[in-house]
Enzyme design. Structure first.
Site: not given
Length: 657
Positions: A398, A400, A402, A486, A532
């Site tokens: 991913q 990713d 944060h 989300k 996220h």
């Protein structure tokens, strides 16, 4: 319309174009469609009243806004395909008595039904079921809705239908519901909220295309069932068009192209769902990573790396283990030299590791926002029947990130994350992107962490950011993560299929669980908010979708081999090698084909390999110091000097056109 209807006070119905029409109270959606036109009435499937889809033959008693639903709309296809799943269940029951039915929803590309049956279904059975479905369609059976008390429905499915799966749904999933609805279809009855087709006669064409294994309610400890997939249409013409798209989808299948173009491999010796990147595929992946890393660096992201496993207590603390334990590999139990036991888990998510990085030192309000980013590999124990090459794997990476920010920075940071995601999609050629605001379901509060007040604030922030960015979005109730709402980005590929890829999520829950804080301007501790964010989502899934979207015809900047030099004869090999060297020196991924094959064959093989540019060098080109250039799928595009060729290719690569 009946005389009784004529005697009732009229109702005012506002149509989509703003027209207001008067109808007798008790009129149906069919009556409204017929008043507009016979063709619309014939095509009508259901009606949307004040934003809610209802059966076409349901009586309308009050004023409201109405829109007729046909198969040409997303709502219409969803209703049509869900009704088709009921028709398929009836056909299976008639052909294979004793079969029982689990879940049978509509999907993006049709429908499925999970079937418990002593009979093991084979390909030949699918053809029999199709014939029976069409026969049921010709019977013109009305689909009739009946509402009843939940307790009465339990008795019905125990004593009349003898269907333990529906009983379990009624007694567990719907235990807090007073009334439920059933749909009767001749001798077949199913538990369903609807709406449905008015009659089975709407179904004119059907294709059942797959059988897979599934577990009741997705629980591997429960009964093994057979999942039958299909798709249905109101005309044979639409089915033929769909079959043509399926053939094109087979041609574009990323597993097929991944093998032919030598991009990745899947080996049972390594493990199911664990793709291995081959050199050419690794180039595509590394180029995508470099592209996003460059853009993230410009936007203030800080790279980190975290391990592939972690102590199970970390994931218990985050909630990932209790919430997603069914989709994770079993814990690894370790005993050290003193006999102490520890349990580790293959990393299911990157976020807990990043939270610990944030909390490793004291943070000031002046430090925020802090944007941590990682291409982190995670692992999920997907059911074997659900695995699908790169797009559904057990090990995937991913992109990713944060973002830890103050509440007053939150909406700006969400907007920036949305902007980055949109930039990624536009650069990669995904121009048709839908946006879903995935909210929690207040009726299932046990599924989510945090308080009602926290969710209210988080969802308000998400809406504000989406509105500020001018996003045309729709709401998905119950689609949120357990820790927050989300913004999900759903792309439509070249074949019209939808794929959920990038996501931006707001999280007020994890800062509480990990006791994250920063020192504010008042000298006191405050909680940051976490965002996220993953534009690609899963690198594997994204590349799998990209392969199918482009049919393997990657843009020049991504192509594993960007150009191939093709000498016409051996006496120009030296000149071709000079051209090849110039391309390599300019950073262009180039190959040279010096085999003693005719130039036509070399060109054909380069076309099959989907190499963007073919640089042809013969005696004439050597004398003029030029090359003849061919573009994949376009043919000859003229002669260029070597320096002119290099400049043109570098410009196209740099601009990522």
């Amino acid at each position: 319309m009946s005389d009784i209807q004529e005697q009732k006070a009229p109702i005012a119905i506002t149509l989509p174009d703003g027209t207001i029409r008067s109808y007798p109270s008790g009129s149906t959606g069919f009556d409204i469609a017929l008043s507009i036109g016979r063709r619309l009435a014939d095509d009508a499937i259901a009606i949307i009243l004040d934003g809610k889809a209802v059966d076409l033959n349901a009586p309308i008693e009050n004023n409201g806004h109405a829109a007729i639903v046909t198969f040409d709309t997303p709502e219409g296809r969803d209703i049509f395909w869900h009704s088709a799943s009921h028709i398929m269940a009836q056909a299976i029951e008639e052909l294979f008595p004793g079969s029982r039915f689990g879940a049978g929803p509509a999907t993006e590309q049709g429908f499925y039904y999970d079937v418990a049956s002593e009979h093991r279904f084979r390909e030949d059975d699918l053809r029999l079921i199709e014939e029976k479905m069409l026969e049921i369609g010709k019977r013109n059976i009305r689909l009739e809705r009946e509402e009843m008390k939940r307790t009465d429905a339990v008795a019905y499915f125990k004593n009349v239908r003898n269907d333990p799966y529906k009983v379990e749904i009624l007694e567990e999933t719907l235990k807090n519901v007073d009334r439920v609805s059933l749909y009767h279809q001749g001798d077949f009855t199913d538990l369903c909220t609807g709406p449905h087709l008015p009659s089975t006669s709407k179904l004119k064409a059907v294709l059942l295309f797959n059988i897979s294994s599934s577990y009741w309610r997705g629980d591997s400890s429960r009964e093994n069932m057979q999942r039958i997939y299909g798709i249905a249409f109101p005309s044979e013409k639409l089915l033929k068009e769909h079959v043509a798209r399926l053939e094109e989808a087979k041609r574009r299948d990323h597993r097929k192209l991944g093998s032919e173009l030598e991009l990745f491999m899947l080996s049972p010796e390594i493990g199911s769902g664990l793709p291995v990147w081959l050199p050419k595929g690794a180039i595509i992946r590394s180029e995508l990573e470099a592209f996003l890393k460059e853009e993230q660096r410009k936007r203030g992201y800080l790279p980190v790396y975290t391990p592939h496993i972690g102590n199970i207590e970390l994931y218990k603390r985050s909630g990932h283990y209790p919430y997603y334990s069914d989709s994770q590999f079993p814990p690894l139990t370790y005993h050290d030299e003193d006999g102490r036991q520890e349990q580790y888990l293959l990393k299911p998510m990157n976020c807990p590791h990043h939270h610990l990085i944030y909390s490793s030192k004291l943070r000031s309000y002046r430090d925020l926002p802090i944007r941590l980013t990682e291409f982190g590999t995670v692992y999920r124990h997907e059911q074997s029947g659900e695995l699908n090459g790169l797009v559904r794997a057990r090990g995937f990476t991913q992109d990713d990130s944060h973002i830890y920010c103050r509440p007053d920075q939150l909406v700006d940071e969400i907007c920036n994350a949305i902007d980055l995601t949109q930039f990624v999609f536009s650069t990669l050629g995904f121009s048709d992107v839908q946006t879903r605001l995935s909210m929690h379901d207040p009726a299932n509060s046990e599924k989510y962490g945090g308080t009602a007040e926290v969710w209210e604030q988080a969802e308000k922030d998400v809406r504000e950011a989406a509105d500020r960015m001018g996003i045309d979005y729709f709401i998905g109730i119950g689609e949120a993560s357990f820790y927050g709402p989300k913004i999900d980005f759903i792309v439509r590929d070249a074949l019209g299929r939808k794929w959920q890829l990038g996501t931006v999520q707001v999280d007020y829950v994890m800062p509480e669980r990990f006791d994250l804080s920063y020192i504010g301007s008042d000298g006191q501790k405050h909680r940051p908010v976490v965002i996220h964010r993953a534009p690609f989502g899963s690198m594997e899934r994204f590349i799998g979708v990209l392969i199918e979207h482009t049919a393997g015809n990657f843009p020049l900047w991504l192509a594993p081999v960007q150009a191939v030099v093709l000498p016409i004869a051996e006496d120009v090999h030296d000149y071709a090698a000079t051209v090849h060297g110039a391309l390599l020196a300019a950073g262009i991924r180039a190959e040279i084909d010096t085999r003693s094959e005719k130039i036509g064959k070399k060109i054909r093989e380069a076309e099959i390999g989907k190499i963007p540019y073919m640089v042809v060098a013969g005696q004439k080109e050597r004398e003029t110091g030029e090359v003849s250039l061919r573009r994949h799928r376009q043919g000859d595009i003229g002669s260029f000097t070597v320096s002119g060729l290099v400049d043109m290719l570098r410009k196209e690569i740099t601009e990522r056109t």
